[in-house]
Write a protein that holds these residues in place. Structure first.
Motif, short mmCIF file in Angstrom:
data_model
loop_
_atom_site.label_atom_id
_atom_site.label_comp_id
_atom_site.label_asym_id
_atom_site.label_seq_id
_atom_site.Cartn_x
_atom_site.Cartn_y
_atom_site.Cartn_z
N LEU A 183 -0.22 13.31 -9.37
CA LEU A 183 -0.88 14.23 -8.54
C LEU A 183 -0.04 14.71 -6.98
CD1 LEU A 183 -4.56 13.19 -8.57
CD2 LEU A 183 -3.40 15.03 -9.79
N ALA A 184 0.70 13.65 -6.83
CA ALA A 184 1.59 13.80 -5.51
C ALA A 184 2.95 13.42 -6.13
CB ALA A 184 1.15 12.84 -4.37
N ALA A 185 3.56 14.08 -6.96
CA ALA A 185 4.90 13.84 -7.62
C ALA A 185 6.01 13.94 -6.52
CB ALA A 185 5.28 14.85 -8.64
N GLY A 186 5.84 14.77 -5.42
CA GLY A 186 6.98 14.70 -4.44
C GLY A 186 6.86 13.69 -3.33
N ALA A 187 5.97 12.67 -3.49
CA ALA A 187 5.67 11.91 -2.47
C ALA A 187 5.27 10.39 -2.89
CB ALA A 187 4.35 12.20 -1.48
N PRO A 188 6.25 9.97 -3.82
CA PRO A 188 6.03 8.62 -4.33
C PRO A 188 5.63 7.66 -3.58
CG PRO A 188 8.36 9.36 -4.74
CD PRO A 188 7.53 10.35 -4.23
N THR A 189 6.50 7.57 -2.36
CA THR A 189 6.40 6.25 -1.49
C THR A 189 4.86 6.19 -0.83
OG1 THR A 189 8.83 6.05 -1.50
CG2 THR A 189 7.46 4.96 0.03
N LEU A 190 4.75 7.38 -0.13
CA LEU A 190 3.65 7.28 0.68
C LEU A 190 2.23 7.47 -0.38
CD1 LEU A 190 4.21 9.91 3.56
CD2 LEU A 190 3.94 7.16 3.46
N ALA A 191 2.30 8.17 -1.53
CA ALA A 191 1.47 8.21 -2.39
C ALA A 191 1.02 6.79 -2.81
CB ALA A 191 1.69 8.85 -3.74
N ALA A 192 1.89 6.03 -3.17
CA ALA A 192 1.55 4.58 -3.66
C ALA A 192 1.05 3.74 -2.32
CB ALA A 192 2.85 3.87 -4.03
N ALA A 193 1.55 4.00 -1.24
CA ALA A 193 1.28 3.32 -0.03
C ALA A 193 -0.40 3.47 0.46
CB ALA A 193 2.09 3.42 1.33
N VAL A 194 -0.85 4.93 0.32
CA VAL A 194 -2.05 5.29 0.82
C VAL A 194 -3.22 4.60 -0.41
CG1 VAL A 194 -3.58 6.95 1.26
CG2 VAL A 194 -1.31 7.12 2.03
N ASN A 195 -2.56 4.48 -1.59
CA ASN A 195 -3.33 4.00 -2.63
C ASN A 195 -3.69 2.65 -2.49
OD1 ASN A 195 -4.84 5.00 -4.90
ND2 ASN A 195 -3.48 3.86 -6.30
N VAL A 196 -2.95 2.02 -1.80
CA VAL A 196 -2.97 0.62 -1.76
C VAL A 196 -3.99 0.23 -0.76
CG1 VAL A 196 -1.74 -1.58 -0.74
CG2 VAL A 196 -0.70 -0.28 -2.41
N SER A 197 -3.92 1.27 0.54
CA SER A 197 -4.84 1.00 1.55
C SER A 197 -6.06 1.47 0.63
CB SER A 197 -4.47 1.95 2.40
OG SER A 197 -3.26 1.64 3.17
N SER A 198 -6.16 2.43 -0.12
CA SER A 198 -7.60 2.89 -0.56
C SER A 198 -8.24 1.52 -1.37
CB SER A 198 -7.48 4.01 -1.58
OG SER A 198 -6.95 5.25 -1.16
N PHE A 199 -7.25 1.01 -2.21
CA PHE A 199 -7.80 -0.16 -2.78
C PHE A 199 -8.68 -1.19 -1.75
CE2 PHE A 199 -4.95 0.71 -6.47
CZ PHE A 199 -6.01 0.18 -7.49
N ASN A 200 -7.89 -1.43 -0.72
CA ASN A 200 -8.20 -2.39 0.28
C ASN A 200 -9.41 -1.80 1.13
OD1 ASN A 200 -6.16 -4.93 0.49
ND2 ASN A 200 -4.94 -3.25 0.04
N VAL A 201 -9.72 -0.49 1.28
CA VAL A 201 -10.92 0.06 1.91
C VAL A 201 -11.98 -0.27 1.06
CG1 VAL A 201 -12.29 2.11 2.07
CG2 VAL A 201 -9.80 1.88 2.94
N GLY A 202 -11.89 -0.25 -0.54
CA GLY A 202 -12.85 -0.69 -1.62
C GLY A 202 -13.34 -2.13 -1.43
N ILE A 203 -12.21 -3.07 -1.14
CA ILE A 203 -12.16 -4.32 -1.03
C ILE A 203 -12.97 -4.79 0.18
CG2 ILE A 203 -10.77 -6.60 -0.72
CD1 ILE A 203 -8.65 -5.34 -2.61
N THR A 204 -12.91 -4.09 1.28
CA THR A 204 -13.60 -4.36 2.60
C THR A 204 -14.99 -3.94 2.51
OG1 THR A 204 -11.32 -4.29 3.54
CG2 THR A 204 -13.29 -4.19 5.12
N ALA A 205 -15.08 -2.56 2.34
CA ALA A 205 -16.50 -2.14 2.37
C ALA A 205 -17.39 -2.29 1.32
CB ALA A 205 -16.08 -0.41 1.83
N GLY A 206 -16.95 -2.78 -0.11
CA GLY A 206 -17.95 -3.41 -1.05
C GLY A 206 -18.68 -4.51 -0.68
N PRO A 207 -17.95 -5.91 -0.19
CA PRO A 207 -18.61 -6.89 0.28
C PRO A 207 -19.51 -6.60 1.55
CG PRO A 207 -16.37 -7.59 -0.33
CD PRO A 207 -16.52 -6.05 -0.28
N TRP A 208 -19.01 -5.83 2.44
CA TRP A 208 -19.64 -5.40 3.61
C TRP A 208 -21.04 -4.82 3.40
CZ3 TRP A 208 -20.50 -0.52 5.80
CH2 TRP A 208 -20.95 -0.44 7.19
N LEU A 209 -21.08 -3.98 2.39
CA LEU A 209 -22.34 -3.16 2.33
C LEU A 209 -23.21 -4.34 1.47
CD1 LEU A 209 -20.83 0.18 0.68
CD2 LEU A 209 -22.15 -0.26 2.74
#
Length: 397
Positions: free
Chosen positions: A317-343
């Motif tokens: 989906l973001a073929a022109g931004a491989p580094t930032l695409a992967a980086a923000v996706n790592v943060s997205s995983f950690n949003v879920g890791i943080t928010a799930g237990p909190w809820l």
């Protein structure tokens, strides 16, 4: 599959062991540091905090570096943070080393994803990311119990030394196997990468990652307490059931890696939809050990089956931004890791039973399915309309 892909998976195993092992070491650490167990538990939150921020920040700072240099630096700093943690007598210094170690671990994740997908043909990206992410699954099955055993018999500091040694060994393997240059041939520009991310479909993919991860973690985080307090299992059986979860996760991520490239959207629909169904069944049968054990296996299998697709879809989906695409996706995983237990914690603090955590998982999984469906609808729009939609966020800003 290039050797470097397996090496990156083993490096994730070494670092992921540190991410997980504190769950089994909190009583020993609390006693040695002179703090309460809940205060020691904040060291887990410190790691999550570092992971959340590290990937995008380090992706920007090292954007034009050769990938091997970035990976070696991150591993060196990760090992150093564990040496410092093993030597410190104070709680807050240890807290700082946990944040710092997680910060560079997140950066390693982001760059490792770019390297893995860059070393293989486009049709093998899912399998490559299944191997890399499988390092964390292996850490769940092997690293967590091994770190706990080492900590219980030799002290928690010995577990930290072990992680430092494994990280140093990973550095040597990365230096030998990862190419020195960049597979794309030239260093990217930050402006180009940011522009490539400014599309609704990419951010819906990030939302899918965060929501589906939260749907899994909201139940898994309280699984031990659930098994003993609601299901009625003796504490000695909890590690065995967690191992069943780990086996399911390993099978799921392996199978998911084989379908991520050829059937990405069906993999998301089946995996997330099945995760919602398993969570609902778990909520309804939580008092019966036999079905619960089987459902815990399926929870791990379907929860991890989508992992390779979630990791590789952003590169398409973001073929022109491989580094930032992967980086923000790592943060997205950690949003879920943080928010799930909190809820889940909010529900339990409000007096709800452990069934509530599973029902929250159902709700988050359904929301994730909605994000997949909306992203799919945007993909089917004519190219001109998609581009017009992509301009809206920039106009609003």
């Amino acid at each position: 599959m290039p050797r470097a892909v397996y090496v990156l998976g083993l490096a994730i195993f070494a670092q992921g062991t540190s991410e997980l092992m504190l769950a089994g070491l909190l009583p020993e650490m609390a006693g040695d540091l002179g703090v309460s167990v809940p205060r020691a538990g904040l060291l887990i939150s410190a790691f999550a905090l570092g992971m959340l921020a590290g990937a995008p920040v380090l992706a920007v700072l090292t954007l034009r570096w050769p990938h091997r240099r970035s990976l070696l630096l991150f591993l060196a700093l990760f090992a150093a943070s564990h040496v410092a943690g093993a030597l410190t007598p104070g709680y807050w210094v240890l807290f700082a080393t946990r944040v710092a170690g997680a910060f560079v671990y997140a950066g390693f994740w982001a760059v490792a994803a770019v390297v893995a997908v860059g070393l293989v043909p486009e049709g093998a990206r899912g399998k490559a990311m299944g191997i890399v992410a499988g390092g964390l699954t292996l850490a769940t099955i092997v690293g967590l119990p091994a770190g706990t055993v080492i900590g219980q018999h030799l002290g928690w500091r010995a577990a930290f030394w072990t992680v430092a040694v494994m990280s140093a060994a990973s550095m040597a393997a990365v230096a030998v196997t990862v190419p020195a240059g960049r597979p794309e041939g030239r260093a990217p520009r930050l402006r180009d990468e940011v522009r490539a991310l400014a599309t609704p479909r990419v951010w819906l993919a990030y939302a899918t990652t965060a929501l589906s991860t939260g749907a899994l973690l909201v139940t898994f985080s309280y699984l031990g307490a659930l098994l003993t307090h609601t299901t009625g299992l003796a504490e000695r059986w909890v590690p065995a059931v967690l191992a069943v979860y780990g086996v399911g996760a390993l099978i799921g991520i392996t199978l998911g890696g084989r379908t991520a490239d050829t059937r990405a959207v069906p993999t998301l629909y089946v995996g997330i939809g099945s995760l919602a169904a398993v969570s609902a069944l778990l909520a309804l049968t939580m008092g019966s050990p036999v079905p619960v054990i089987g459902l815990v296996f399926l929870l791990g299998a379907f929860g991890f089956a989508t992992n390779p697709t979630l990791n590789t879809r952003v590169f398409t989906l973001a073929a022109g931004a491989p580094t930032l695409a992967a980086a923000v996706n790592v943060s997205s995983f950690n949003v879920g890791i943080t928010a799930g237990p909190w809820l889940g914690g909010l529900a339990l603090d409000a007096g709800a039973g452990y069934e509530a955590t599973a029902w929250i998982g159902v709700a988050l999984a359904v929301a994730a399915l909605g994000a997949v469906a909306l992203g799919r609808a945007l993909e089917r729009r004519p190219a001109g309309e998609r581009e017009k939609g992509a301009e809206l966020p920039a106009m609003n800003v």
